[in-house]
Motif scaffolding. Structure first.
Motif, PDB file in Angstrom:
ATOM      1  N   PHE A  28       0.862  -1.178   0.000  1.00  0.00           N
ATOM      2  CA  PHE A  28       0.000   0.000   0.000  1.00  0.00           C
ATOM      3  C   PHE A  28       0.895   1.224   0.000  1.00  0.00           C
ATOM      4  O   PHE A  28       1.815   1.329   0.811  1.00  0.00           O
ATOM      5  CB  PHE A  28      -0.930   0.051   1.215  1.00  0.00           C
ATOM      6  N   LEU A  29       0.610   2.161  -0.892  1.00  0.00           N
ATOM      7  CA  LEU A  29       1.316   3.431  -0.949  1.00  0.00           C
ATOM      8  C   LEU A  29       0.278   4.533  -0.881  1.00  0.00           C
ATOM      9  O   LEU A  29      -0.606   4.604  -1.749  1.00  0.00           O
ATOM     10  CB  LEU A  29       2.105   3.569  -2.257  1.00  0.00           C
ATOM     11  N   GLY A  30       0.354   5.364   0.146  1.00  0.00           N
ATOM     12  CA  GLY A  30      -0.609   6.454   0.237  1.00  0.00           C
ATOM     13  C   GLY A  30      -0.703   7.057   1.615  1.00  0.00           C
ATOM     14  O   GLY A  30       0.219   6.933   2.441  1.00  0.00           O
ATOM     15  N   ASP A  31      -1.814   7.697   1.861  1.00  0.00           N
ATOM     16  CA  ASP A  31      -2.070   8.449   3.090  1.00  0.00           C
ATOM     17  C   ASP A  31      -1.830   7.608   4.337  1.00  0.00           C
ATOM     18  O   ASP A  31      -2.255   6.453   4.404  1.00  0.00           O
ATOM     19  CB  ASP A  31      -3.516   8.963   3.061  1.00  0.00           C
ATOM     20  N   ASP A  32      -1.178   8.211   5.316  1.00  0.00           N
ATOM     21  CA  ASP A  32      -0.843   7.460   6.532  1.00  0.00           C
ATOM     22  C   ASP A  32      -2.071   6.988   7.305  1.00  0.00           C
ATOM     23  O   ASP A  32      -2.021   5.974   7.993  1.00  0.00           O
ATOM     24  CB  ASP A  32       0.097   8.252   7.445  1.00  0.00           C
ATOM     25  N   ASP A  73      -3.436   5.251  -3.033  1.00  0.00           N
ATOM     26  CA  ASP A  73      -4.549   6.185  -2.901  1.00  0.00           C
ATOM     27  C   ASP A  73      -4.599   7.072  -4.145  1.00  0.00           C
ATOM     28  O   ASP A  73      -3.702   7.032  -5.000  1.00  0.00           O
ATOM     29  CB  ASP A  73      -4.484   6.972  -1.596  1.00  0.00           C
ATOM     30  N   ASP A  74      -5.671   7.826  -4.282  1.00  0.00           N
ATOM     31  CA  ASP A  74      -5.860   8.660  -5.473  1.00  0.00           C
ATOM     32  C   ASP A  74      -4.696   9.627  -5.690  1.00  0.00           C
ATOM     33  O   ASP A  74      -4.295   9.868  -6.826  1.00  0.00           O
ATOM     34  CB  ASP A  74      -7.161   9.464  -5.376  1.00  0.00           C
ATOM     35  N   ALA A  75      -4.154  10.178  -4.595  1.00  0.00           N
ATOM     36  CA  ALA A  75      -3.060  11.141  -4.729  1.00  0.00           C
ATOM     37  C   ALA A  75      -1.843  10.494  -5.377  1.00  0.00           C
ATOM     38  O   ALA A  75      -1.202  11.083  -6.248  1.00  0.00           O
ATOM     39  CB  ALA A  75      -2.697  11.723  -3.362  1.00  0.00           C
ATOM     40  N   VAL A  76      -1.524   9.268  -4.984  1.00  0.00           N
ATOM     41  CA  VAL A  76      -0.387   8.565  -5.578  1.00  0.00           C
ATOM     42  C   VAL A  76      -0.695   8.236  -7.035  1.00  0.00           C
ATOM     43  O   VAL A  76       0.158   8.385  -7.913  1.00  0.00           O
ATOM     44  CB  VAL A  76      -0.025   7.294  -4.770  1.00  0.00           C
ATOM     45  N   VAL A  97      -4.354  -0.963  -7.930  1.00  0.00           N
ATOM     46  CA  VAL A  97      -5.726  -0.531  -7.685  1.00  0.00           C
ATOM     47  C   VAL A  97      -5.670   0.751  -6.861  1.00  0.00           C
ATOM     48  O   VAL A  97      -4.874   0.848  -5.929  1.00  0.00           O
ATOM     49  CB  VAL A  97      -6.504  -1.617  -6.904  1.00  0.00           C
ATOM     50  N   ALA A  98      -6.518   1.722  -7.197  1.00  0.00           N
ATOM     51  CA  ALA A  98      -6.570   2.976  -6.449  1.00  0.00           C
ATOM     52  C   ALA A  98      -7.768   2.993  -5.512  1.00  0.00           C
ATOM     53  O   ALA A  98      -8.832   2.469  -5.848  1.00  0.00           O
ATOM     54  CB  ALA A  98      -6.648   4.165  -7.396  1.00  0.00           C
ATOM     55  N   PRO A 106     -17.464   9.587  -2.169  1.00  0.00           N
ATOM     56  CA  PRO A 106     -17.136   8.576  -3.172  1.00  0.00           C
ATOM     57  C   PRO A 106     -17.209   9.154  -4.574  1.00  0.00           C
ATOM     58  O   PRO A 106     -18.056   9.981  -4.872  1.00  0.00           O
ATOM     59  CB  PRO A 106     -18.210   7.497  -2.978  1.00  0.00           C
ATOM     60  N   ARG A 107     -16.267   8.728  -5.408  1.00  0.00           N
ATOM     61  CA  ARG A 107     -16.293   9.137  -6.809  1.00  0.00           C
ATOM     62  C   ARG A 107     -15.669   8.025  -7.635  1.00  0.00           C
ATOM     63  O   ARG A 107     -14.797   7.301  -7.165  1.00  0.00           O
ATOM     64  CB  ARG A 107     -15.570  10.463  -7.014  1.00  0.00           C
TER      65      ARG A 107
END
Length: 135
Positions: A28-32, A73-76, A97-98, A106-107
């Motif tokens: 997983f890469l993203g928000d803490d 996450d979406d930012a990554v 997968v994001a 949700p979007r």
């Protein structure tokens, strides 16, 4: 076949050539705030990564020829990262997968959703449709 051999699941059995297939890595890469949860269920986590760190992770996965299931996450996903783009273009043994941020509404954020939104309008994708059972 002994009784213990019959209890093996297909993933426990050796490959046909006699070699053992390494397990699929889960990252997983993203928000803490999300990374902690993924860590609890066994993912390798990279909280709040810089683009250079994201690029290094994907470069290492490619060069090691690892099988991986990667959640970002979406930012990554929106970062301009060459090796992430390459993995997404090539597909294969690395699945990406994001997931949206916890605090955001949700979007639909996939390339398919963007194409559908351009064809039918974004508001139409998020509205439920009336079905025979819903009347």
């Amino acid at each position: 076949m002994s009784e213990t051999d019959s209890n093996l699941s297909p993933s426990d059995a050796p490959a046909a050539s006699g070699t053992h297939t390494p397990p699929t890595r889960m990252l997983f890469l993203g928000d803490d705030s999300l990374a902690e949860g993924f860590s609890v269920i066994g993912f390798e986590t990279y909280p709040n990564p810089e683009p250079s760190a994201v690029d290094r992770v994907f470069r290492d996965l490619l060069s090691a020829r690892d099988q991986a299931f990667v959640i970002v996450d979406d930012a990554v996903m929106q970062m301009e990262v060459e090796h992430l783009k390459r993995v997404r273009r090539e597909g294969g043994r690395i699945v990406v997968v994001a997931v949206p941020p916890l605090s955001a509404p949700p979007r639909l954020g996939s390339e398919v959703a963007e194409r559908l939104a351009s064809m039918f309008g974004g508001a139409n994708l998020l509205q439920p449709t009336a079905t025979k059972d819903s009347t």
